[in-house]
Design a protein around this motif. Structure first.
Motif, short mmCIF file in Angstrom:
data_model
loop_
_atom_site.label_atom_id
_atom_site.label_comp_id
_atom_site.label_asym_id
_atom_site.label_seq_id
_atom_site.Cartn_x
_atom_site.Cartn_y
_atom_site.Cartn_z
N LEU A 275 0.83 -1.20 0.00
CA LEU A 275 0.00 0.00 0.00
C LEU A 275 0.87 1.26 0.00
CD1 LEU A 275 -2.83 -1.03 2.51
CD2 LEU A 275 -2.93 -0.98 0.00
N LYS B 6 2.21 2.15 -3.41
CA LYS B 6 1.19 2.69 -4.32
C LYS B 6 0.49 3.91 -3.71
CE LYS B 6 1.68 -0.51 -7.42
NZ LYS B 6 2.32 -0.21 -8.68
N TYR B 7 1.05 4.46 -2.65
CA TYR B 7 0.42 5.59 -1.96
C TYR B 7 0.18 6.74 -2.94
CZ TYR B 7 -0.39 9.18 1.59
OH TYR B 7 -0.95 10.17 2.35
N PRO C 104 -6.78 3.00 -4.72
CA PRO C 104 -6.86 1.78 -3.92
C PRO C 104 -6.20 0.57 -4.57
CG PRO C 104 -9.03 2.38 -4.78
CD PRO C 104 -8.09 3.45 -5.18
N LEU C 105 -5.78 -0.34 -3.71
CA LEU C 105 -5.13 -1.58 -4.13
C LEU C 105 -5.94 -2.72 -3.52
CD1 LEU C 105 -2.59 -2.52 -5.68
CD2 LEU C 105 -1.36 -2.44 -3.51
N VAL D 101 -5.22 2.01 7.66
CA VAL D 101 -5.72 1.84 6.30
C VAL D 101 -7.20 2.19 6.24
CG1 VAL D 101 -4.06 0.03 5.67
CG2 VAL D 101 -6.27 -0.61 6.58
N TYR E 221 -7.90 -0.96 -0.81
CA TYR E 221 -7.41 -0.33 0.41
C TYR E 221 -6.35 0.71 0.08
CZ TYR E 221 -9.90 -3.97 2.81
OH TYR E 221 -10.90 -4.79 3.28
N VAL E 222 -6.30 1.74 0.91
CA VAL E 222 -5.28 2.78 0.83
C VAL E 222 -4.78 3.07 2.24
CG1 VAL E 222 -6.21 3.88 -1.25
CG2 VAL E 222 -6.96 4.65 1.00
#
Length: 142
Positions: A17, A20-21, A25-26, A55, A65-66
């Motif tokens: 996470l 990829k901030y 979302p992932l 998260v 999720y982020v």
């Protein structure tokens, strides 16, 4: 102190996470596939991380999720404590020999210091320098 799969896989989720901030979302499915982990197990780990405020879940077809905070504001200690509980190499009591108790406290404090001074940002930006194998360099294994 041995970190269980809960702590290791939870840290894997958080590092993915963090990497990829800001990109949206992932999904846990993509994290599970990339790291060859059980999606069902990751679902069990994400709940305490969400409850702790690290998260956020995003609903919808492109949900996932982020991180709730910047990767530089979440430490590995935050993640490990959330999933594993208090950091302690052994259980000891006040009746234990003072010298042994002092040793256990020093070990606990040094482990906590490393975990609390290492952020998710540090973990994802870590690059091993082959020429720097001396003091101050860290090796991270997940």
């Amino acid at each position: 102190m041995k970190i269980s799969t809960k702590g290791r896989y939870g840290l894997t989720i958080m590092m993915e996470l963090a990497a990829k901030y800001g990109d949206g979302p992932l999904s846990l499915k993509s994290i599970a596939e990339k790291n060859n982990l059980s999606e069902h197990y990751l679902e069990q780990l994400i709940a305490p991380l969400r409850n702790a405020g690290y998260v956020k879940s995003i609903r919808g077809a492109y949900g996932g999720y982020v991180l709730s905070k910047s990767p530089g504001d979440i430490t590995t200690g935050d993640v490990i404590r959330t999933l594993e509980g208090p950091i302690s190499p052994v259980d000891f009591t006040e009746e234990d020999d003072p010298a042994k108790r002092n040793l256990w406290l020093r070990i606990r404090d040094n482990i906590a210091n490393v975990l609390d001074s290492t952020t998710l940002s540090d973990m994802i930006n870590y690059e091993q320098d082959d020429n720097n194998s001396g003091e101050g360099s860290y090796m991270f294994y997940i």
